[in-house]
Design a protein around this motif. Sequence first.
Motif, short mmCIF file in Angstrom:
data_model
loop_
_atom_site.label_atom_id
_atom_site.label_comp_id
_atom_site.label_asym_id
_atom_site.label_seq_id
_atom_site.Cartn_x
_atom_site.Cartn_y
_atom_site.Cartn_z
N ASP A 217 45.46 20.35 97.93
CA ASP A 217 44.04 19.90 99.17
C ASP A 217 43.92 18.59 99.07
OD1 ASP A 217 41.57 19.89 100.32
OD2 ASP A 217 40.73 20.74 99.04
N SER A 219 41.81 16.90 101.19
CA SER A 219 40.90 16.65 102.66
C SER A 219 39.38 15.42 102.06
CB SER A 219 40.10 18.56 102.59
OG SER A 219 39.32 18.94 101.61
N ASP A 220 39.70 15.27 101.30
CA ASP A 220 38.77 14.33 100.96
C ASP A 220 39.27 13.13 100.60
OD1 ASP A 220 36.61 16.12 100.39
OD2 ASP A 220 37.15 16.91 98.29
N VAL A 221 40.15 12.68 100.60
CA VAL A 221 40.87 11.57 100.64
C VAL A 221 41.54 11.10 101.71
CG1 VAL A 221 42.84 10.01 99.61
CG2 VAL A 221 42.40 12.81 98.71
N ASN A 222 40.60 9.68 101.80
CA ASN A 222 41.09 8.57 103.20
C ASN A 222 41.94 7.88 102.43
OD1 ASN A 222 40.63 6.61 105.16
ND2 ASN A 222 37.81 7.21 105.05
N TYR A 229 39.59 9.53 94.87
CA TYR A 229 39.53 10.67 95.53
C TYR A 229 40.35 11.55 94.57
CZ TYR A 229 38.58 7.54 99.31
OH TYR A 229 38.16 6.50 100.49
N THR A 230 39.84 12.33 94.53
CA THR A 230 40.09 13.89 93.28
C THR A 230 41.03 14.82 94.99
OG1 THR A 230 38.58 14.02 92.63
CG2 THR A 230 39.84 15.55 92.47
N SER A 246 43.73 18.96 89.44
CA SER A 246 43.38 18.35 89.85
C SER A 246 44.42 16.60 89.65
CB SER A 246 42.11 18.17 90.34
OG SER A 246 41.81 18.15 88.47
#
Length: 412
Positions: A217, A219-222, A229-230, A246
């Motif tokens: 997952d 999804s929070d990484v840009n 980010y995690t 994580s």
Amino acid sequence: MKGKRRRKKSWKRKLILLTGLVLVAGLGCFLWFYTPDWVMAKVAIEAGAPMADVSDFLKKDGVKANYVTDVGEIDTSVPGLYPVEIRAGHYSYETLLEIVDRTPPEGTVRDLTIWRGDACTADDFIETASDVTGVTASFGTEPDWNREGSQEVEIFLTDGAGNVTKLPAVLTIFFDTEPPVIAGVADQTITEGDSISYKSGVTVTDNRDENLEITVDASDVNLEQAGTYTVVYTAEDSAGNRAAVSATITVKARDKGEANREEMEELAREALANCISDRMSDRDKLYEMFWYVKRHMNYTGDSDKTTQINEAIRGFEEKQGDCFTYFSVLKAMMEQAGFETVDVTRLGGETRHFWSLVKVGDEWYHIDSCPRSVDHNKYWYCFLRTDAELAKFSEQYDGYYNFDSTGLPKTP
């Protein structure tokens, strides 16, 4: 009178003759339709046994007999009633061959151990099973599939005629409560716009299942914007046990001096030509680069910390700057010489400080060519130091080399 006597005698002779003819005709009819009771109405044999001999059908010995029916066409492994014609003496007989199966199946079973949720049938217990009419296996009573541990089960072997053999066995059911183990997850650092392989080097093992899938997952990484980010790695086995690990993805801002990289690398090559040679060991090369920077730079306390490339160029050309300049110049030289490096930044304190981890062989060490003041032990050189050595130094000198080791390679 004589005439009457003659007529009376003639009638008697005719009656006797007629009676004789009737007796002869009756005897002839009897002999024509009479068949001796020499053959039994039915003979039974066990399924799978050889075909009965024709003599097995006879009620008396000494009678010559043979099959009229082609009994070779009869499959003696198939129970049933089969009409058979037999010739005994001068007579033909219609009789029945009965093939019966009174013998229960033969077989052996084994104990079985499974995980809860695994498919299991009575056939899985069978080691051997045989019967001329075929065998099917079933449970006497359905096992308790949700019972942990061992339980006795009864396996029924049933043949085509309904004969049953009962065999005892033991079923052991294990409950899987152990989650998968995810290994190889590590923090990663990239530059804005670069791609990343999240699963590279990441594996998952389980005490029961193979080839489990790892779900990432991110999804929070840009990857297009600098930041921390995690990313979460998860895996779930067939019993529903779930593991989650994580990692931190650090996206660094792209160096604003990237367009000048070639110029920086050329200046680094010129510096290297003045201090190292191919004959040197890796440690000697690093020693010479370390002292080259210290001897050719002056500490002024200022730098442009937004670009390591431009600051390295400034250091090579102006030969002055602060800790970021020293760090940038030495980093450029080490990487141009083929060394792998990682950036390190001081954690806490009133000012920032920068230095490098460098890989020597298979091990990592800290290296920092920037000078320190007398208050911070200017004669203690940070050349190929370990984490423990930096920690000890930091305890004595105001946390000078305190840093966050998360995601950084460990030293010996």
